[in-house]
Design a protein around this motif. Sequence first.
Motif, PDB file in Angstrom:
ATOM      1  N   UNK A   1     -22.120  -3.105  41.216  1.00 43.20           N
ATOM      2  CA  UNK A   1     -21.951  -1.555  41.286  1.00 43.20           C
ATOM      3  C   UNK A   1     -20.393  -1.245  40.564  1.00 43.20           C
ATOM      4  N   UNK A   2     -19.465  -1.875  40.578  1.00 42.49           N
ATOM      5  CA  UNK A   2     -18.184  -2.321  39.887  1.00 42.49           C
ATOM      6  C   UNK A   2     -18.588  -2.177  38.575  1.00 42.49           C
ATOM      7  N   UNK A   3     -19.141  -2.705  38.377  1.00 47.96           N
ATOM      8  CA  UNK A   3     -20.172  -2.981  36.530  1.00 47.96           C
ATOM      9  C   UNK A   3     -19.921  -1.704  36.110  1.00 47.96           C
ATOM     10  N   UNK A   4     -21.040  -1.228  36.487  1.00 46.84           N
ATOM     11  CA  UNK A   4     -21.392   0.126  36.630  1.00 46.84           C
ATOM     12  C   UNK A   4     -20.413   0.921  36.210  1.00 46.84           C
ATOM     13  N   UNK A   5     -19.524   1.103  37.218  1.00 50.91           N
ATOM     14  CA  UNK A   5     -18.783   2.066  37.902  1.00 50.91           C
ATOM     15  C   UNK A   5     -17.426   2.480  36.428  1.00 50.91           C
TER      16      UNK A   5
END
Length: 346
Positions: A118-122
């Motif tokens: 999730x953090x990689x895509x935000x």
Amino acid sequence: MSPYISPLFGLAMGSSVLLISSSTHWVFVWLGLELGTLAFIPMLAWWHSSLEVEATVKYFIIQAMAAAVFFFGGLVMTSTEYISGLSQFVGNFGEVLIMFSIIMKLGLVPFHYWVVDVVQGLNYLPGMVLLTWQKVPGLMVLVQLVSMQNGLILLIFGALSAFWGGLGGLGQTQMRKLLAFSSIAHLGWLVSGCVVGTMLGSMYFILYVVLSIPVFVFLYILNNTHLNQVRASLVSNPVAAMVVGVGFLSLAGLPPFMGFFGKWLVLTWLLNNFLVGGAVALVVGALVSLFYYLRVSYMCMVILGPQQIMVSLSWRKGFMGSLLGGLVVLNLLGLLLVGGISSLSK
């Protein structure tokens, strides 16, 4: 999304914390958790990119699964009021289910993989909110569930998170993934501190937020997603690169930076409560994660770009130079700050 509606979502996220803190029944705690989750989801896809939409869907699915487990655990606890002879066993099982749902929401090991994806895509800013403020509701519930049996489970998961957060970031070159694994490692320390004492967990969380926010903000300014890009940014924005380097040194827990004294307090309190195994596991995890912290700091503060020698050093003057000096002094004064808070909490 219209910028005029974002304060409404922020107000809902703040109201969820107030609802959880004032609740006396698990139903209202569940409502507070879901209110904060549903208010945060629109902020994840603020820029409407495909990666953000994918990360938002992953976050929603995990949070929905955790909410279902929490609700089922609450129903199990409620059933003990009407079933005689099973209250002790079934009630403890309901608490364990609720605790596992909160562990899933927070992203402790072994339910941590969604945090990295999730953090990689935000973008950096919603990622910062996810790794800081969104932990508050879950931690408030987790503190209320701490008992002798549950505390042992949380200490085990905390030690595993501290170790796996360091191990998972060893081969990473993406900055957002490094920050995600760093958050998982610090969450292990945070949960271990909450088991020993609520005040200790609160102090560690405040220190983590103070140290991580400048790193996220300056990485957002640099607009870098890879380690090589951070190195190249030394030429265009050396102040931001230096702040990121100092921030990673402090997050690593190296003395005399502020992050060291937060970990020192957790270790001291664990040893005072004869939890030597948990303290050793946390130290091993911190040593493993030290590799990628030093790797980023080395790139930001030691390695110079090819044209760095020709760059004017005027950035050291004026407001930005004062800001950099203030951040360094703030980290170096960690001993006085944390020591004073520690003496007041005893």
